[in-house]
Design an enzyme around this catalytic site. Structure first.
Site, PDB file in Angstrom:
ATOM      1  N   LYS A   1      45.583  35.810  34.262  1.00  0.00           N
ATOM      2  CA  LYS A   1      44.149  35.932  34.523  1.00  0.00           C
ATOM      3  C   LYS A   1      43.478  36.741  33.400  1.00  0.00           C
ATOM      4  O   LYS A   1      42.403  36.375  32.908  1.00  0.00           O
ATOM      5  CB  LYS A   1      43.905  36.594  35.893  1.00  0.00           C
TER       6      LYS A   1
ATOM      7  N   GLN B   1      44.759  41.579  43.491  1.00  0.00           N
ATOM      8  CA  GLN B   1      45.818  40.569  43.631  1.00  0.00           C
ATOM      9  C   GLN B   1      46.551  40.742  44.964  1.00  0.00           C
ATOM     10  O   GLN B   1      46.966  41.849  45.319  1.00  0.00           O
ATOM     11  CB  GLN B   1      46.801  40.688  42.451  1.00  0.00           C
TER      12      GLN B   1
ATOM     13  N   ASP C   1      36.749  36.333  44.330  1.00  0.00           N
ATOM     14  CA  ASP C   1      37.796  35.571  45.022  1.00  0.00           C
ATOM     15  C   ASP C   1      37.225  34.799  46.209  1.00  0.00           C
ATOM     16  O   ASP C   1      37.869  33.892  46.737  1.00  0.00           O
ATOM     17  CB  ASP C   1      38.868  36.532  45.560  1.00  0.00           C
TER      18      ASP C   1
END
Ligand code: GUN
Length: 295
Positions: A54, A98, A121
């Site tokens: 990422k 994460q 997200d």
């Protein structure tokens, strides 16, 4: 029949080229550099490699990434404290924590602490709610990437039967919602299957679009697929294989070799859905920075 292989790498490359231009324009016109804070707690090898990928992708398109790697024994309070700080930081337009988090940390509390306007997200309940009632919001990255792949491959969803395997908050439930919504890439009749579903094959054989997010290799075999269906494999499973340098290879949740001879379209693993997930994270971060620049 041999299926058309859906090239997620190429789709991601094309979308990232567009995003690179948007980032450059945002810098030139508004003096704004999109910023993404990436937070990783602990040492999980798969999470570490996702986070590294990422950050690399951010650098490639000109997004500033703020790397926050915390030890496994970080407390929930410390993590939430960091999120509050990032919420206030005007250089940060997106916050990515994460998952999964270590067991002593309540994932829901952490997600709830993220400012919904920085929740790139799309996991915060406010954004989940907005998505489900059709309001503008950050769409969750993997489901959004799947819809994008269907659309650019001209795979019709309207009036089709989409079957989703897996009811996770990250993939199964949101992709089912997006396939059902009244919008382009939606308008499908959706069945959501999960671990309590009896006779899974009875459902999968009816699918024009089959999204597999079970987290288990070979969940879908060739006899479970309707000829000509579009099969989207979300799985990423490490299988030990000493012939590979790393000692393992990646496989999806679908028996790719057999299913490709029955399906009309299929995503490979790796190189299918995976590259799209990261691309949609970049997309959401650029969208967030653009909205901020307009304020
Ligand atoms: N873990 C697995 N997939 C994801 C994702 O899309 N976002 C985050 N934050 N964690 C994940």
């Amino acid at each position: 029949m041999t299926a058309t292989i859906i090239d997620g790498k190429l789709a991601a490359k094309n979308l990232r080229a567009q995003l690179t231009e948007s980032v450059a324009k945002l810098k030139a016109d508004k003096g704004v550099v999109p910023g993404l804070a990436v937070v990783l707690v602990g040492e999980d090898p798969a999470s570490k490699s996702y986070v590294t990928a990422k950050e690399k992708a951010c650098a490639e398109i000109g997004i500033y990434s703020d790397d926050n790697r915390l030890p496994e024994d970080t407390s929930e309070e410390e993590l939430i404290g960091l999120i509050h700080k990032l919420n206030q930081d005007s250089q940060i337009h997106g916050i990515l924590v994460q998952l999964p988090l270590p067991r002593h940390i309540d994932e829901n509390k952490v997600i709830m602490a993220i400012d919904p306007d920085k929740d790139v997200d799309g996991f915060h309940p406010v954004n989940v709610g907005r998505m489900n009632i059709g309001q503008p919001c950050f769409l969750p990255c993997t489901p959004h990437g799947i819809i994008h792949l269907l659309m650019i491959n001209n795979i019709e969803t309207k009036g089709k039967h989409a079957v989703v395997i897996g009811r996770s908050n990250i993939v199964g439930k949101p992709v089912a919602a997006l396939l059902a919504r009244k919008a382009e890439g939606g308008n499908a009749t959706v069945t959501l299957c999960h671990t309590a579903t009896k006779n899974l094959a009875d459902f999968t054989r009816q699918a024009d679009i089959l999204v597999v997010a079970s987290g288990r290799p070979n969940t879908v075999t060739a006899d479970m697929v309707k000829p000509g269906a579009a099969v989207i494999d979300v799985g990423v499973n490490r299988v030990e294989d000493s012939s590979y340098e790393k000692g393992y290879r990646l496989v999806g949740d679908v028996d790719f070799e057999a299913v490709k001879d029955v399906a009309g379209w299929i995503t490979p693993v790796p190189g299918g859905v995976g590259p799209m997930t990261i691309t949609m994270l970049l997309y959401n971060t650029v969208q967030s920075a653009t909205m901020k620049a307009q304020c």
